[in-house]
Each structure stands twice: as C-alpha cells, then as structure tokens.
Motif scaffolding. Sequence first.
Motif, PDB file in Angstrom:
ATOM      1  N   SER A  59      41.155  43.850  39.828  1.00  0.00           N
ATOM      2  CA  SER A  59      40.448  44.574  40.893  1.00  0.00           C
ATOM      3  C   SER A  59      39.119  45.148  40.413  1.00  0.00           C
ATOM      4  CB  SER A  59      41.318  45.709  41.426  1.00  0.00           C
ATOM      5  OG  SER A  59      42.487  45.198  42.033  1.00  0.00           O
ATOM      6  N   SER A  60      39.108  45.674  39.182  1.00  0.00           N
ATOM      7  CA  SER A  60      37.895  46.333  38.705  1.00  0.00           C
ATOM      8  C   SER A  60      36.950  45.348  38.005  1.00  0.00           C
ATOM      9  CB  SER A  60      38.257  47.467  37.748  1.00  0.00           C
ATOM     10  OG  SER A  60      37.087  48.107  37.276  1.00  0.00           O
ATOM     11  N   TYR A  61      37.447  44.659  37.005  1.00  0.00           N
ATOM     12  CA  TYR A  61      36.559  43.759  36.257  1.00  0.00           C
ATOM     13  C   TYR A  61      36.236  42.491  37.049  1.00  0.00           C
ATOM     14  CZ  TYR A  61      34.611  40.560  32.889  1.00  0.00           C
ATOM     15  OH  TYR A  61      33.777  39.664  32.266  1.00  0.00           O
ATOM     16  N   ALA A  62      37.285  41.780  37.516  1.00  0.00           N
ATOM     17  CA  ALA A  62      37.070  40.461  38.112  1.00  0.00           C
ATOM     18  C   ALA A  62      36.242  40.541  39.393  1.00  0.00           C
ATOM     19  CB  ALA A  62      38.409  39.782  38.380  1.00  0.00           C
ATOM     20  N   ARG A  63      36.572  41.470  40.261  1.00  0.00           N
ATOM     21  CA  ARG A  63      35.860  41.521  41.540  1.00  0.00           C
ATOM     22  C   ARG A  63      34.392  41.911  41.373  1.00  0.00           C
ATOM     23  NH1 ARG A  63      39.823  42.914  46.533  1.00  0.00           N
ATOM     24  NH2 ARG A  63      41.745  42.085  45.653  1.00  0.00           N
ATOM     25  N   ALA A  64      34.080  42.606  40.298  1.00  0.00           N
ATOM     26  CA  ALA A  64      32.688  43.001  40.056  1.00  0.00           C
ATOM     27  C   ALA A  64      31.892  41.912  39.341  1.00  0.00           C
ATOM     28  CB  ALA A  64      32.657  44.286  39.228  1.00  0.00           C
ATOM     29  N   ASN A  65      32.579  40.990  38.701  1.00  0.00           N
ATOM     30  CA  ASN A  65      31.874  40.033  37.837  1.00  0.00           C
ATOM     31  C   ASN A  65      31.983  38.580  38.270  1.00  0.00           C
ATOM     32  OD1 ASN A  65      30.829  41.554  35.242  1.00  0.00           O
ATOM     33  ND2 ASN A  65      32.831  42.448  35.727  1.00  0.00           N
ATOM     34  N   LEU A  66      32.850  38.274  39.230  1.00  0.00           N
ATOM     35  CA  LEU A  66      33.015  36.880  39.660  1.00  0.00           C
ATOM     36  C   LEU A  66      32.212  36.590  40.914  1.00  0.00           C
ATOM     37  CD1 LEU A  66      36.846  36.301  39.113  1.00  0.00           C
ATOM     38  CD2 LEU A  66      34.959  35.842  37.549  1.00  0.00           C
ATOM     39  N   LYS A  67      31.886  35.309  41.085  1.00  0.00           N
ATOM     40  CA  LYS A  67      31.129  34.869  42.263  1.00  0.00           C
ATOM     41  C   LYS A  67      31.557  33.441  42.586  1.00  0.00           C
ATOM     42  CE  LYS A  67      27.183  33.203  39.534  1.00  0.00           C
ATOM     43  NZ  LYS A  67      27.935  33.240  38.254  1.00  0.00           N
ATOM     44  N   PRO A  68      31.154  32.911  43.741  1.00  0.00           N
ATOM     45  CA  PRO A  68      31.490  31.526  44.066  1.00  0.00           C
ATOM     46  C   PRO A  68      31.024  30.563  42.975  1.00  0.00           C
ATOM     47  CG  PRO A  68      30.657  32.638  46.009  1.00  0.00           C
ATOM     48  CD  PRO A  68      30.462  33.590  44.852  1.00  0.00           C
ATOM     49  N   GLY A  69      31.885  29.622  42.621  1.00  0.00           N
ATOM     50  CA  GLY A  69      31.587  28.666  41.551  1.00  0.00           C
ATOM     51  C   GLY A  69      32.200  29.056  40.223  1.00  0.00           C
ATOM     52  N   ASP A  70      32.548  30.342  40.067  1.00  0.00           N
ATOM     53  CA  ASP A  70      33.229  30.776  38.843  1.00  0.00           C
ATOM     54  C   ASP A  70      34.700  30.365  38.887  1.00  0.00           C
ATOM     55  OD1 ASP A  70      30.912  31.903  37.912  1.00  0.00           O
ATOM     56  OD2 ASP A  70      31.421  33.940  38.555  1.00  0.00           O
ATOM     57  N   GLU A  71      35.327  30.318  37.718  1.00  0.00           N
ATOM     58  CA  GLU A  71      36.710  29.862  37.608  1.00  0.00           C
ATOM     59  C   GLU A  71      37.589  30.926  36.944  1.00  0.00           C
ATOM     60  OE1 GLU A  71      35.387  25.196  36.766  1.00  0.00           O
ATOM     61  OE2 GLU A  71      36.172  26.467  35.147  1.00  0.00           O
ATOM     62  N   ILE A  72      38.813  31.020  37.447  1.00  0.00           N
ATOM     63  CA  ILE A  72      39.872  31.799  36.815  1.00  0.00           C
ATOM     64  C   ILE A  72      40.930  30.802  36.366  1.00  0.00           C
ATOM     65  CG2 ILE A  72      41.613  33.591  37.112  1.00  0.00           C
ATOM     66  CD1 ILE A  72      39.934  34.547  39.571  1.00  0.00           C
ATOM     67  N   VAL A  73      41.221  30.786  35.085  1.00  0.00           N
ATOM     68  CA  VAL A  73      42.169  29.811  34.536  1.00  0.00           C
ATOM     69  C   VAL A  73      43.458  30.513  34.140  1.00  0.00           C
ATOM     70  CG1 VAL A  73      42.625  28.251  32.595  1.00  0.00           C
ATOM     71  CG2 VAL A  73      40.413  28.169  33.772  1.00  0.00           C
ATOM     72  N   THR A  74      44.583  29.938  34.559  1.00  0.00           N
ATOM     73  CA  THR A  74      45.889  30.459  34.195  1.00  0.00           C
ATOM     74  C   THR A  74      46.858  29.287  34.085  1.00  0.00           C
ATOM     75  OG1 THR A  74      47.570  32.091  34.791  1.00  0.00           O
ATOM     76  CG2 THR A  74      46.464  30.982  36.607  1.00  0.00           C
ATOM     77  N   THR A  75      48.179  29.544  34.165  1.00  0.00           N
ATOM     78  CA  THR A  75      49.164  28.464  34.105  1.00  0.00           C
ATOM     79  C   THR A  75      50.165  28.627  35.245  1.00  0.00           C
ATOM     80  OG1 THR A  75      50.956  29.479  32.801  1.00  0.00           O
ATOM     81  CG2 THR A  75      49.040  28.634  31.584  1.00  0.00           C
ATOM     82  N   GLN A  76      50.944  27.559  35.493  1.00  0.00           N
ATOM     83  CA  GLN A  76      51.970  27.594  36.539  1.00  0.00           C
ATOM     84  C   GLN A  76      53.195  28.393  36.125  1.00  0.00           C
ATOM     85  OE1 GLN A  76      51.425  23.016  37.116  1.00  0.00           O
ATOM     86  NE2 GLN A  76      52.731  23.730  38.783  1.00  0.00           N
ATOM     87  N   MET A  77      53.307  28.741  34.858  1.00  0.00           N
ATOM     88  CA  MET A  77      54.513  29.432  34.412  1.00  0.00           C
ATOM     89  C   MET A  77      54.367  30.946  34.443  1.00  0.00           C
ATOM     90  SD  MET A  77      54.684  29.066  30.260  1.00  0.00           S
ATOM     91  CE  MET A  77      54.118  27.370  30.144  1.00  0.00           C
ATOM     92  N   GLU A  78      53.245  31.447  34.962  1.00  0.00           N
ATOM     93  CA  GLU A  78      53.014  32.881  34.933  1.00  0.00           C
ATOM     94  C   GLU A  78      53.949  33.634  35.884  1.00  0.00           C
ATOM     95  OE1 GLU A  78      50.854  34.106  32.654  1.00  0.00           O
ATOM     96  OE2 GLU A  78      50.647  31.979  32.127  1.00  0.00           O
ATOM     97  N   HIS A  79      54.275  34.844  35.497  1.00  0.00           N
ATOM     98  CA  HIS A  79      54.952  35.792  36.368  1.00  0.00           C
ATOM     99  C   HIS A  79      54.052  36.064  37.570  1.00  0.00           C
ATOM    100  CE1 HIS A  79      56.647  39.690  37.626  1.00  0.00           C
ATOM    101  NE2 HIS A  79      57.726  39.407  36.916  1.00  0.00           N
ATOM    102  N   HIS A  80      54.656  36.351  38.721  1.00  0.00           N
ATOM    103  CA  HIS A  80      53.842  36.623  39.907  1.00  0.00           C
ATOM    104  C   HIS A  80      52.800  37.710  39.663  1.00  0.00           C
ATOM    105  CE1 HIS A  80      57.397  35.094  42.584  1.00  0.00           C
ATOM    106  NE2 HIS A  80      56.725  34.104  42.013  1.00  0.00           N
ATOM    107  N   SER A  81      53.104  38.643  38.776  1.00  0.00           N
ATOM    108  CA  SER A  81      52.152  39.723  38.478  1.00  0.00           C
ATOM    109  C   SER A  81      50.901  39.220  37.784  1.00  0.00           C
ATOM    110  CB  SER A  81      52.821  40.794  37.600  1.00  0.00           C
ATOM    111  OG  SER A  81      53.858  41.423  38.295  1.00  0.00           O
ATOM    112  N   ASN A  82      50.956  38.001  37.253  1.00  0.00           N
ATOM    113  CA  ASN A  82      49.778  37.415  36.616  1.00  0.00           C
ATOM    114  C   ASN A  82      49.268  36.201  37.395  1.00  0.00           C
ATOM    115  OD1 ASN A  82      47.845  37.638  34.540  1.00  0.00           O
ATOM    116  ND2 ASN A  82      48.850  36.037  33.325  1.00  0.00           N
TER     117      ASN A  82
END
Length: 406
Positions: free
Chosen positions: A101-124
């Motif tokens: 909420s604090s870091y990502a929403r202030a620093n991301l914009k269209p075209g940027d990527e967030i990378v994670t995995t399918q095995m993450e807990h819903h909290s991630n």
Amino acid sequence: MDVKAIRQQFPILDQEVNGHPLVYLDSSATSQKPIQVIEAVNDYYRQHNSNVHRGVHTLGSRATDLYEGAREKVRRFINASSTQEVIFTRGTTTAINIVASSYARANLKPGDEIVTTQMEHHSNIIPWQQAARATGATLKFIPLQEDGTVTLEDVKNTITPNTKVVAIAHVSNVLGTIHPVKEITKIAHENGAVVVVDGAQGAPHIEVDVQDMDCDFYAFSGHKMCAPTGIGVLYGKRELLENMEPIEFGGEMIDFVNLYDSTWKELPWKFEGGTPIIAGAVGLGAAIDFLSEIGMDNILEHEQKLADYAMERIRTIDGIQVFGPEHRAALVTFNLDDVHPHDVATALDSFGIAVRAGHHCCQPLMKWLNVTATARASFYLYNTEDDVEKLVDGLLKTKEFFGDVF
C-alpha cells in the motif's frame, strides 16, 4: 537438542484429546507457546502494564523499556542494521500490506511489473493484485517445476528491467519449498527491483540474516515462532522506509499536528499508529530469547531430520500422494486416495492428532496441483519421531476405516 526437555516447557502438550495424548502437527498454522513466553506476558500485565512512549511515570517507563527492548531483540535475531528498520505490526499480512500500500502504490505505474509465484500464500498475492489494479502495473509469475521449486534460470527469464517488485516466500507453507532468496534478490537488484520476502514460514525455522540476504523487506509473524498472536514484524531498509508514507494515522505516529496538516515521527514509530501491541512485543522478545538459547541451527537440523523421517514413513502407506520437493522445510503435505482431506483430518483428530486440511490460503497453488485441498502435517522443535509414528498409525487406521466404509 534435548527435545524431551523442550516439550516439558510447553504446557499445552501435556493433555489428552479425544482420549489420546495430544500430537500437535499444525505448527505452520500456529506454534505452541513455552512457559517462558506465557510467564513474560503474564508478568507484563501483572507488574508493568502501561502505555508506551507517553507517560513519564514508572510504569510507563518500564513498559516502554520492555517494548523497545523487544525491538532490539528482533533486530539482533534477523541481523538488521538498526532498530529503526524494525516495525512492529499485527503479523505478516499487515507487514506485506504496508509495503504493497505504501511503497508499491507510490512507486509503480503502467508498464511496471510485480513478480511473484503461484505458490504464495494469499497474503502475498492479494496485496499485489490490489497494488497492480491501483497503479496499472502487471503481475507476472515465475514458473514452477514439477516438484514445486523454482529455478534461477526461470527467475532470470521472468524478471526484466521493467520489474519493480519481486515478492516471494522464504518457505512455502504448503510444499515446504525453501527458496534461494539471496540469489533471487541478487537477480532482482541487477534489474532494479526491490524484494519483499514473506518470512512467515522462514523466521521460525531458519536463521535469518537480512543484511546477508540483502532483501529490501522481510515480513514475519510472532505466533508461528512461539510468541503470542497479534504481533509481527516488518523489516525494511532504512532508506526505503524513510521515503514511504504511513498507512495508518492517529496517535503515537505523529510528531506535530496542526488543524490542516501534520508531520510524522521518525522511524520506526511513524508506521506504528495507535497504542501498539505491547504485551505481544514482550512475548515476542521472550520467544526470541527461548529460540536463541536453543539455537536456530539446532532447530533447523532437528526439523529437517524429522521431515526426512516423516517423508520416508508416510511413503510406505499405499495410496498416499505427497506434494513438494525432496529437500524441504519441516512439513509434509499429502492426500490419501479416495478420502477427502477434511475427512482425513477429522479421523486423525479422533486419535488426538492435529493436522491441517484445506487449501491453506493457497488456492492458486491448489489449482496448479490439480486438487481442491490437501492435508498437512507440520513439525516444530517440540515434535519427535514418535509423533511421526503416531501420524502414520493414524493414517493407516483412517485408510482402513474408509476402505471398510466404501
């Protein structure tokens, strides 16, 4: 490690459930609490209860010293460079949400990527879905190997110069996969991304050195590492935290308030709005003392031997499917042919054996595994090979019962 002596420090283990000695195999959901932690919280409420940072009276000073003393214990436990980098939260979920909420929403914009995995807990996963929706960024997922691991080659192929955030679990709460977070962090940093590590299943079991790992954020919960519920930690690199805005506003986190604007306290307090979880922090400090005295290396060695033994024994049961890699953290996730995991867990409970059943807050992973749910036995420092034998015996009886029914 004297497991017999350790078990004696957990009062809850000395009981019967449904006429059988309790076999607690659900520590990935929440760990049990040693008497040292219970007494520390009890002593706080009996002797020192007061609000922190506000009063100059004796109780207020004592409570503040205990609260900030716990922060220093956390700092040492994860080897943060400063207590300013240690923020107390309600748990891993809150900690990750602060970053999203604090870091990502202030620093991301269209075209940027967030990378994670399918095995993450819903909290991630869900906080990043929301951050992507709010900013126009894109979610990407590192492919999983058949055994539920990720390769560094796939990490390199997924992360690009457009990647701004990499969010990954230290340890999977379903598969027990232990990710090479230090190597993943290096790849992410080479592409200019920050790394957020979900340490809910890592910090209780593996020695954490955030400086060596070089992650930008590390989140974990107290209740999975012998501390009370409702207390957790967000570690963040100071330079990042200083440039982030709080997401909760009110008492404790302010420096000066005018009618139309306000200024914030310095780190870490600007992220700790309202009366903090003082007793929880005291309990977390006691839990860290307890675990540190035993030694995290000793705990990990004991748990890995136990996980190996459990894998070996459970695989002797016909009709059982085990999920996850061979080298894993201290849990075994499985399904018994033709028996729903909830029925397995209910049957085991009748023998006094507590295991988890369901999707474990990992529905995308369940879809990837092509199952609706699984059963999970998870171990901690107080478990023994005898617990594993009782689990195996309970599974054999469960299999026999449902075989007779059908």
